[in-house]
Structure formats: C-alpha cells, structure tokens
Write a protein that holds these residues in place. Structure first.
Motif, short mmCIF file in Angstrom:
data_model
loop_
_atom_site.label_atom_id
_atom_site.label_comp_id
_atom_site.label_asym_id
_atom_site.label_seq_id
_atom_site.Cartn_x
_atom_site.Cartn_y
_atom_site.Cartn_z
N LEU A 51 40.00 35.83 31.99
CA LEU A 51 39.54 34.78 32.91
C LEU A 51 38.36 34.01 32.34
O LEU A 51 37.70 33.27 33.05
N PRO A 54 37.49 39.30 44.38
CA PRO A 54 38.20 38.62 43.29
C PRO A 54 38.89 37.33 43.73
O PRO A 54 39.53 37.30 44.76
N ARG A 55 38.72 36.30 42.91
CA ARG A 55 39.43 35.02 43.01
C ARG A 55 39.11 34.22 44.26
O ARG A 55 38.80 33.05 44.18
N ASP A 103 44.80 35.12 31.41
CA ASP A 103 45.49 36.15 32.19
C ASP A 103 45.89 37.37 31.37
O ASP A 103 46.58 38.24 31.87
N GLN A 115 37.05 40.15 39.03
CA GLN A 115 37.79 39.01 39.55
C GLN A 115 39.30 39.23 39.51
O GLN A 115 40.08 38.32 39.80
N MET A 116 39.69 40.44 39.10
CA MET A 116 41.14 40.71 38.99
C MET A 116 41.65 41.30 40.29
O MET A 116 41.00 42.15 40.91
#
Lengths: 238, 568
Positions: B514, A58-59, B550, B486-487
C-alpha cells in the motif's frame, strides 16, 4: 435494554470493551466487527441501538464509515480511540460521545448513563455526510473490495442488494442508492440505477420516450422517462 | 674639414650608449608599464602604452647618439622596429613618425632622410608583426633573433634612404661609409638584447605565478577539511603549522575575535594560544573588517607581549563568515631580519578567504547534523504517545485474559522504551536494532493478534555490524502503520539482512503493498532515517522503496559495513 455493536480492528480492544460492557446488565453486545465494511453490513442487518466505533481502521476509517450509514438505520455512535486528536474531531462531528483507550470503566459508565437516558440528542445528520466518497466498499466474491468511484460504471439494486459495477470488478455494497447519489458524482437515471456520467459512451433514445445508456465498456443501462430530462439538463443536451 | 673617424671607437661609443639605453629599459621593465609589452594584445590602452614606451625609447635613442659630420649616429631604430614588432603596423607607424619628427626638429642635412627612414623602420616592424600573426606564428614576435634580423634590414634601408635623400650626395656617401657598420651592428644587437630583456621579465613573472599557484594549491590541499571540524584551538594550531610550513614566513597565528587560537613559529614561547588578543593591529583588523599590514618601517610593528620578541612585521587579515562578519583573523609575521615578501602578502589574503569558506562550510555541516539529530528526537517524541496508548489498551485486555502474557508484554514495552530513549547520536549494533524492533513487534503482535505474522532472516554473523541507532524501528513501524494495519486480510512482515561485500543490506518487506510516496508528514520517519544515513555515509547509501501494489512493499536500507571494534 440497549443493543450494542463493537467495531474495532484490534481483537484485544474488542475483547476489553466487551468485558467492560458485560458488567452492565442492560447492555447486550449483539455483534463484533473487525473493519468498517463488515461493520456497515452488521449495522444494516442488526440495527443496534448503539455502536462503539474505533476510528483508526483499515482502508475505511470510523469517521468515514458513519457517513455511509443509511439515515434510517443510524444508531447512536460512541467513538473509541487511542488518539486524542481523533477524539476531538469525533466530538466535533457531534458523536454521541467518545471514549479514550484504554477505557476508564467509570467514564464508560457515564457514557452508558447518557445512552440510557437519551439525554444526548440522537444524531441524524453528520456534517461529514456532505463530504464526497472516493471509494465504495463492497463485498466481492469472498472478499472485500474498495471500488474507486472513478472506476465505477453504474450502480443498481436487485434482490441481492445494491450492485456496484466497475470496469473490471463488481460487488454488493451496504450503501443505499440514496447515499451514493448524495455522496458520489453518480447521477440517478432510473429508479433502480445510478450512472457515472464520466463513463457514458452514448445515449440511445427509445421510441417510448425512455433511453438507454451505453457505458465505456459497452454495458447497457436503462434511463426512465422521468429521469431523462433531468439527465439531459445535467449533460447540457437540449 | 672632415675629421678622421675611428670606426672602432665609434662602435665602442655607440655600444656604450646602448648599454645606458638598455639599463633604462631594464629599470622600466620592473614597472607595470612593461606588462602590456609582454604579450600580443589588441586592447587599445595596451597599444597606447606600447606607443608611449617605444616613442620614448626612440627619442632617447636620438639623444644618446653622437654628433658626427653634421648628423647623429644613434640607436633610434630599436624603438621604432620593436614598437612595430610588438604593437603592430599602426603603433609602428606612430612610433616611427614620432621619433622621425623629433629627429627632424633637431635639424642637420640628414634631418628629412632620418625622419622618413625612422617612420619606415616602424612600418617594417609593424608589417612583420602583421605577417607573423597571419601565419599564426605570434610566438616568434618575441624572438630576439627576429628582432636582430629586422633591425639589421631596417638600418641598411635607412642608409639607402640617406644616400637617396640627403644632399649633397658625396657628403651623404661619406657619412654612410662611416656609420653603416656601427649603426647596423649596435641597433641590431640592441634590439635583440631588448627583446631578450622582455623575454626574461616574462619568464620571471611566470615562474613567480607558478610558484604562487603551487603554494596556494598545496595549502588548500593540506588544510582541506581541517576547519570544517570546528574553529577551535587544536584545529587552528594544526592549520597554522601547515600555513607556516608552506609559506615559510616567520610565524603564523590564527585568532578568533577575542583570543589567540593557534600560533606556530618564531616567538611561540610567549604567543600562547588561549591568551587574549593584545596587538592593536589585530584589534583594528577585527574592528574595521580590513587587512592591516605593519611592515615594521612606515607602520611600526612591536610585539605587544614581549620586548625581546624577534618578530618585526606582520600582516593581519580578517576571516569573514556569514554576511561578511569578522569571526577571527589570520596573522602572518616575519622576524626583524627578514623582508615581508609581496607573494606572501597576496597568499595570506587568499588563505584567509579559504579558511573563511571552510569555517562557513563547517557550520552548515554542523547545523545539518544538528537538525537531523533533533528531527530524530522529535520523531521519537511524536510516535511514542500514539503507540503507547494502543499498547496500553492492548495490555489492559491481555491482563484480564492472561496475566502471565501481560507481564511478558510489560517486559517488551519497557525494552522498547529503554532502547528508544537511548541517546540517538550513538551507534548501535544490528543486534541492538533487531532487539528494539523485536520488542516493538511483540507489542504489535499482541495488538493485531492473528492479523500479523513476523519473520526474521538475519544471519548471526551480521549481528555485530554497526549502524546509526534508531534506523530500523521507524521503517518497521511504517510497515505496520501504513501497511499491515491498513489491510483487511492478515499480513506478514519479513525482516532480513545480508551482506554484499562492503555493503550491509537490510530489507523490510510487508505484504500490504500500500506504499504511496507521501509529500509530507507521514513518511517523516523514513525520510529522516534516509537523510541521516546519507549525511553520514554519502549519497550512495540510504533507503530505497519499491512496491508491487496489493502484493508487497520493500524498504531496503543500504549501509557501509562498519565492523565492531574488538569487544572491550
């Protein structure tokens, strides 16, 4: 004896790798992390010999993360991924090795042999390190923050670590001032400070030859005599 | 020395001459020469035609007149006045002058008086034309009563001029006394009848074009969409039937470049769909990409299939597709006993254009559908390997820890693949789609462990509703791939459905927030699902995305409710 750190956002994935590594008597798994930000902190804290690093996370991806590691702390990196395309990219990044998920135990054994023998040159410089960071991962109050570089006013070191001060949020990052200076548009204005030139509102010149920067949101940042000239040059002030 | 003149006989004689005059006018009205006369125009060529036609009539009026007492009793005024009325002052003047000079060249003691008066008659008509136009009463120009009145006045004025100019006066007075009644009456009636003729001709033409448009519109309306579904035998037969009913021609055939696809009407017993084209006319139309008309007289038509075929004439029009390539023909036939009307000939060409466009549209449509289909297939082929390796990796871990759970996972995995690999073109019930998604999510649940929560809120009574297969899973996969995975914190996916009258609303919400509209590549799955829905149901349906950064991303799928047919 090799110390190893596992960084993978999928718990079963870590579990499986740990189980496979457990069969090798000379490998000690010293920690597990579920994302790149935690991973970065763990690398700096634990200084493992080898990191098994997932790419899809993630990210901040595994590939991005490698570029954030302090050069002196850079361990051997073994990328672990389910995507062949990513693996090839990793290989081009001169990773020590890469493994495809699901991991073949014999393939893992070969990687471990290489690691033990040190036959593969340790990597110290990643081509990725030339790429610019768009965001800086930090620990805020009880949560992980990703501060966009544009949002950052300045960065400074104190006893707690490297503080990233944004317009509204701030946090402590695992990235060193040196890496931030190299990998972001922030510029050095003091031994302990980096400033975002985009956020400078004014520069007050002091009697002792130094100066003080006032940022867009009114924060004050010291400028040392040593860095003042450099800064003036950068900002085209004569 | 003057002979006695019978006034009635003179009127009768002049009237007879006028009839000849009008018959000629009638015949001329059938030619295109008359077209410019039927409306008020300002175009120079039209004015020229107007001048030529009426000058002709003027001169003819002189020739058709009677020699009387050294002068000519005539119907010249009709041409001059109408020329002015319809063509305006300049045309009137020119017509009058032409007619007058011609009269002058014939001589006689009234020659100069007649020349002047004819010119003035033309001008009178022209002035009235101008006057009516200025008063915005152009519609009255073609009014027979106005023509009658104007000519009457013009003739009276001519008599006056003869009296004033012709010498000796007593001779002139005598002449006027004889001809005033016959000439004013004949010319006035003649002008009115002439005008009536023009009006009738116009009405006929209008009726003709109205009938034509109505037919064309009806054919267009009835044939709409028939060929879009494909250029094949059943559609062509349907279409041929429509065209035959609407045009009333003897028979209609539609062919592609090799064989007959549809035939309706006289001779249907031996013109059988599916047989190869035999007619040389059709082959020529296809080969040269041109309209071929065999009227049965100058170009002989003879059925190439049967000797006793009743068809006697045919019109072959090529159907043109992309880049003007011939892809078939449409043929109109009339039996030997009937004439091929020119209306149907023109109509035939219009129909050919209409059909060509329809087939073209159908092809584009089919290509679009095909593209969407193959893109969905591509999508399936693309996603699965990524998903598969992650799933297998998870499975490897679970086998070690909990063989029973692993067995269960294998079950989900096979359900997922079985449903994914099912043919995409088919519909599925919402239940099928939810099962597909559920199998997928169970694997992701194992993979992300406590980082993912899944909630369903789908009422049981909606489960039998139908939707295009593979509509839901790509959206849910996106929610995981670009959302939950993606969290950094644990996330949640909620799948709910509800019915709003004739609308089925499926909502997929993730707690990541997101979503970013991506220009290409990553959003592919969602775009394809959206395109496929829009292509099938129209632009009112499809996918909407909203996002609170978010907090959440919501993807709403809007579909028309399609009840499942009775279970079979």
């Amino acid at each position: 004896m090799l110390t190893a750190l596992l960084i993978d956002d999928e718990a079963p994935s870590r579990e499986e790798l740990k189980a496979l590594l457990a069969t090798a008597r000379d490998i000690e798994v010293v920690g597990e992390c579920a994302n790149a930000i935690e991973g970065l902190a763990a690398i700096h804290r634990l200084r493992p010999d080898v990191v098994f690093l997932d790419i899809q996370m993630p990210r901040v991806s595994g590939l991005e993360m490698v570029g954030m590691i302090e050069a002196s702390a850079l361990p051997q990196i073994v990328f672990v991924t389910a995507f062949e395309a990513h693996a090839l990219q990793a290989f081009e990044e001169h990773a020590a090795d890469y493994l495809l998920k699901p991991i073949d135990p014999q393939r893992l054994a070969r990687t471990l042999d290489w690691l033990r023998s040190g036959a593969r040159p340790a990597l110290r410089a990643f081509p990725l390190a030339t790429g610019m960071l768009r965001q800086i991962p930090c620990m805020g109050r009880n949560r992980i923050l990703l501060l966009a570089v544009d949002e950052v006013e300045f960065v400074h070191t104190d006893l707690a670590g490297v503080q990233v001060v944004g317009v509204q949020r701030q946090g402590v990052t695992e990235l060193s001032l040196k890496i931030l200076q190299e990998r972001t548009p922030l510029i050095r204005c003091h031994r302990q400070y980096l400033i975002n030139p985009e956020r400078i509102a004014e520069i007050e010149l002091l009697e002792n030859g130094g100066a003080e920067i006032v940022t867009g949101s009114g924060r004050r940042v010291p400028v040392s005599r040593r860095h003042l000239r450099e800064m003036k040059d950068r900002l085209l002030i004569t | 020395m003057f002979e006695e003149i019978n006034h009635l006989a003179l009127i009768g004689g002049l009237m007879q001459q006028m009839c000849v005059y009008l018959v000629i006018a009638y015949l001329l009205s059938k030619t295109p020469l008359f077209a410019p006369l039927m409306q008020v125009t300002v175009r120079l060529p039209d004015k020229l035609v107007c001048y030529l036609v009426f000058s002709g009539f003027c001169i003819m009026g002189t020739y058709l007149g009677f020699q009387i007492e050294g002068a000519i009793a005539n119907t010249r005024a009709i041409g001059a006045v109408l020329g002015g009325l319809l063509g305006g002052p300049f045309v009137g003047l020119a017509v009058g002058l032409t007619g007058g000079l011609h009269r002058y060249s014939l001589g006689g003691f009234t020659a100069s008086a007649c020349a002047v008066s004819t010119t003035i008659e033309g001008l009178i008509g022209g002035c009235l034309h101008l006057y009516l136009l200025r008063r915005h009463r152009a519609d009255r120009l073609l009014n027979p009563m106005i023509a009658l009145g104007t000519t009457l006045c013009a003739e009276l004025m001519q008599m006056l001029i003869i009296l004033l100019m012709a010498r000796p006066f007593d001779h002139a007075a005598r002449l006027v006394a004889h001809i005033i009644l016959p000439m004013t009456l004949t010319n006035a009636f003649g002008a009115a009848l002439f005008m009536r003729l023009i009006l009738d001709r116009r009405a006929t033409l209008e009726k003709y074009s109205i009938a034509f448009s109505a037919k064309a519109l009806r054919i267009a309306e009835r044939s709409i969409g028939v060929l879009v579904q494909g250029f094949n035998e059943s559609n062509c037969s349907r279409l041929a039937k429509i065209i035959q009913e609407e045009t009333g021609v003897g028979a209609v055939a539609i062919t592609d470049c090799e064989k007959l696809l549809g035939f309706v009407g006289v001779g249907a017993d031996h013109h059988l769909p599916g047989t190869a084209i035999a007619s040389p006319h059709s082959l020529r139309a296809i080969q040269h990409n041109e309209v071929v008309y065999a009227d049965g007289a100058s170009v002989p038509y003879c059925c190439s299939l049967a000797r006793d075929c009743k068809l006697g004439s045919c019109l072959v029009i090529p159907l043109r597709g992309e880049e003007n390539q011939v892809f078939g023909t449409i043929k109109l036939y009339e039996p030997r006993t009937k004439f091929f009307s020119s209306l149907n000939r023109t109509l035939g060409e219009g129909i050919a254009r209409l059909l060509s466009n329809q087939v073209l549209a159908g092809k584009v449509e089919a290509q679009k559908r095909l593209l969407a289909q193959s893109e969905i297939k591509l999508l399936q082929a693309q996603i699965n390997p990524h998903f598969l390796f992650n799933a297998l990796n998870t499975l490897a871990a679970v086998i070690r820890r909990d063989p029973e759970a692993a067995r269960q996972l294998v079950q989900y995995l096979s359900t997922f693949f079985r449903k994914s690999l099912k043919r995409v073109g088919n519909d599925a019930t919402l239940k099928d789609e939810i099962e597909h998604v559920d199998a997928y999510l169970h694997i992701e649940l194992a993979r992300f462990a406590d980082r993912l929560k899944v909630e369903y809120a789908v009422p049981d009574d909606l489960l039998q509703l139908r939707l295009p297969a593979f509509s839901l899973q790509p959206i849910v996969e996106n929610a995981i791939k670009y959302g939950i995975s993606q969290m950094l914190e644990p996330g949640r996916v909620i799948i709910s459905a509800r019915r709003e009258e004739a609308l089925l609303c499926i909502l997929i919400e993730d707690s990541a927030g997101l979503y970013q509209p991506l220009p290409s590549g990553d959003g592919l799955g969602m775009n394809l699902v959206d395109r496929r829905i829009k292509l099938r149901y129209g632009d009112a349906y499809g996918i909407e995305v909203s996002c609170e950064p978010d907090c959440w991303t919501r993807v709403r799928i809007r579909l028309p409710v399609e009840e499942e047919l009775a279970a079979c």
